[in-house]
Design a protein around this motif. Structure first.
Motif, PDB file in Angstrom:
ATOM      1  N   ARG A  98     -72.526-151.992 -43.346  1.00 44.20           N
ATOM      2  CA  ARG A  98     -71.074-151.884 -43.150  1.00 44.20           C
ATOM      3  C   ARG A  98     -70.849-152.211 -41.616  1.00 44.20           C
ATOM      4  O   ARG A  98     -69.821-152.845 -41.301  1.00 44.20           O
ATOM      5  N   GLN A 102     -68.551-155.541 -40.461  1.00 45.69           N
ATOM      6  CA  GLN A 102     -67.480-155.474 -39.419  1.00 45.69           C
ATOM      7  C   GLN A 102     -67.533-156.166 -38.332  1.00 45.69           C
ATOM      8  O   GLN A 102     -66.534-156.918 -38.099  1.00 45.69           O
ATOM      9  N   ALA A 231     -66.113-154.820 -48.595  1.00 48.25           N
ATOM     10  CA  ALA A 231     -66.209-153.607 -48.053  1.00 48.25           C
ATOM     11  C   ALA A 231     -66.271-152.451 -48.928  1.00 48.25           C
ATOM     12  O   ALA A 231     -66.045-152.888 -50.117  1.00 48.25           O
ATOM     13  N   THR A 235     -64.691-147.816 -46.347  1.00 46.87           N
ATOM     14  CA  THR A 235     -64.344-148.437 -44.997  1.00 46.87           C
ATOM     15  C   THR A 235     -62.752-148.205 -44.920  1.00 46.87           C
ATOM     16  O   THR A 235     -62.366-148.343 -43.530  1.00 46.87           O
ATOM     17  N   GLN A 274     -68.518-152.685 -53.852  1.00 41.44           N
ATOM     18  CA  GLN A 274     -67.769-153.495 -52.668  1.00 41.44           C
ATOM     19  C   GLN A 274     -66.820-154.525 -53.486  1.00 41.44           C
ATOM     20  O   GLN A 274     -66.818-154.792 -54.305  1.00 41.44           O
TER      21      GLN A 274
END
Length: 457
Positions: A98, A102, A231, A235, A274
């Motif tokens: 994650r 990002q 994500a 998230t 995801q």
């Protein structure tokens, strides 16, 4: 016995070398029965770069040192039956991915940078992550019984030369009660309608990405056509996550509201747990009327606190404050540079300049009148401040700084304990380091252990 042990280690080394040669990968180091491949170092260096680190070849020396210590700790963990569960490894891999997704700006960019798929990469790093977690747990076992007594803190303090005592800047304890402006239903409706109009245009066939670039007020994704990449559920805020994970690929959500404003999103693709989405965000703007209402409430609470001595600041903060981080801490702000200790003592040079200007004119125990405050996110609110205590700049002493000195004394004892443990293990463990890394300053003691010397022909 020692010669026999060296012979066994030599055999293991030959097996390890053979294995590495088969995979055409250079051996950068050997620790006991384990090897460190050059690819291990390169992979961690790539992770460092993917997380925003500046190119710096010396980082590889740090990686090598970390891997050496990790190998020793992990091998001791096997002896001491220290383990981690596979679901713990899964959670740590997901957390790491994650962060990397990002920072890289989405899955496609990360995969391009790594030169492999995320699924392949997760599989490749699994053993390294597991070993790292086992090593951390082993380190914790080594230090789990360490503590410092008041006498040890005092002894530690007295050993510090007078001219080497740390100096502490002026510190304050500051409480706050925040009053955020909130829009009425009628005021919000203007922005909901704007989001709905854009939603309708997409449904009629206009390009989602183009409208996102032109109108979305999410600065992070607007330039990418609203694209948020892949994500997982954690998230997003709960309202956004609920909407994203209930739609099928290609579907567009209705307009919905979160703390950020009014959104609608489109699911592009689902991969297990995801989801790849893009969205358009319209952020309501605070009105003068909403600010006036926040100030009116702040004035009312200020009057309550200054006129009714039976109402204390802590209770008022818990009941009235809109700041989620301080309202359940008696309204007290924490030192952001020392969050682990949750200390409320904040050096004045670390205070927000707006707050510093206010408390500088206050007496201990005084509550400020409502102040219009602008946060780092540019959002405005009214705040009341309490100056609970002031500690002037001074040289460290036991009377004023025992908690700080205890923390330093504990850290010193922890480091000495771990260093002594590693010093002992380095002498007992076969270690070989490739010449490329023997010049690393932090690895000089590792490259000169008796085990290495004994292994030389």
């Amino acid at each position: 016995m020692r010669k026999f042990g060296i012979a066994i280690l030599g055999f293991l080394l030959i097996v390890s070398v053979s294995k590495a040669q088969r995979s055409m990968d250079k051996i950068a180091g050997v620790v006991g029965s384990g090897i460190i491949l050059q690819s291990d170092i390169e992979m961690q260096y790539a992770q460092y770069l993917a997380q925003g680190g500046a190119p710096n070849p010396s980082i590889k020396c740090q990686v090598m040192q970390n891997l050496l210590t990790q190998k020793i700790l992990a091998q001791q963990a096997v002896i001491d039956s220290v383990t981690v569960k596979e679901d713990e490894v899964d959670n740590e891999i997901d957390r790491k991915m994650r962060s990397m997704l990002q920072r890289a700006g989405g899955q496609d960019r990360l995969e391009q940078f790594l030169g492999r798929s995320v699924i392949q990469y997760k599989d490749e790093i699994r053993n390294e992550i597991r070993e790292s977690m086992v090593a951390d747990r082993m380190r914790g076992k080594i230090t789990e019984k360490i503590s410092v007594t008041p006498l040890e803190v005092e002894t530690f303090y007295k050993k510090i030369p007078a001219d080497s005592l740390p100096s502490y800047n002026k510190e304050v304890e500051v409480g706050e009660i925040a009053f955020n402006p909130t829009l009425s239903k009628e005021e919000k409706e203007v922005y909901r309608q704007k989001a709905q109009e854009l939603h309708d245009r997409v449904k009629k066939g206009e390009d989602f990405g183009t409208l996102a670039r032109l109108y979305s007020q999410d600065p992070g994704s607007a330039v990418e056509g609203g694209d948020l990449g892949f994500a997982d559920r954690s998230t997003f805020v709960k309202e956004f996550s609920a909407m994203a994970f209930k739609l099928k690929a290609g579907e567009i959500s209705p307009v919905f509201e979160t703390d950020f404003g009014f959104h609608f999103l489109q699911v592009i693709e689902r991969r297990g747990e995801q989801v790849h989405v893009r969205h358009i965000l319209i952020m309501p703007q605070i009105t003068q009327g909403s600010l006036d209402r926040a100030k009116l409430k702040a004035d009312s609470v200020y009057t309550l606190l200054t006129k009714n001595k039976q109402v204390d600041f802590s209770s008022a903060a818990a009941y009235y404050s809109d700041d989620k981080e301080t309202k359940y801490n008696g309204g007290m702000m924490l030192n952001a540079d020392n969050v682990q200790t949750r200390t409320t003592f904040i050096p004045t040079d670390k205070l927000d300049p707006q707050i510093a200007l206010v408390v500088d004119t206050m007496k201990v125990g005084e509550i400020s009148k409502p102040i219009l405050f602008t946060g780092q996110d540019t959002k405005k609110s009214y705040k009341l401040f309490l100056l609970r205590s002031v500690t002037d700049a001074h040289k460290a002493n036991l009377a004023q700084d025992f908690p700080k000195l205890k923390e330093v004394a504990y850290s010193d004892k922890l480091n000495r304990t771990v260093s002594a443990w590693f010093e002992k293990k380095r002498k007992e463990t076969f270690i070989r380091i490739d010449p490329e890394y023997q010049t690393c300053p932090q690895l000089k003691s590792w490259a000169a252990t008796p085990a290495v010397a004994a292994a030389k022909p």
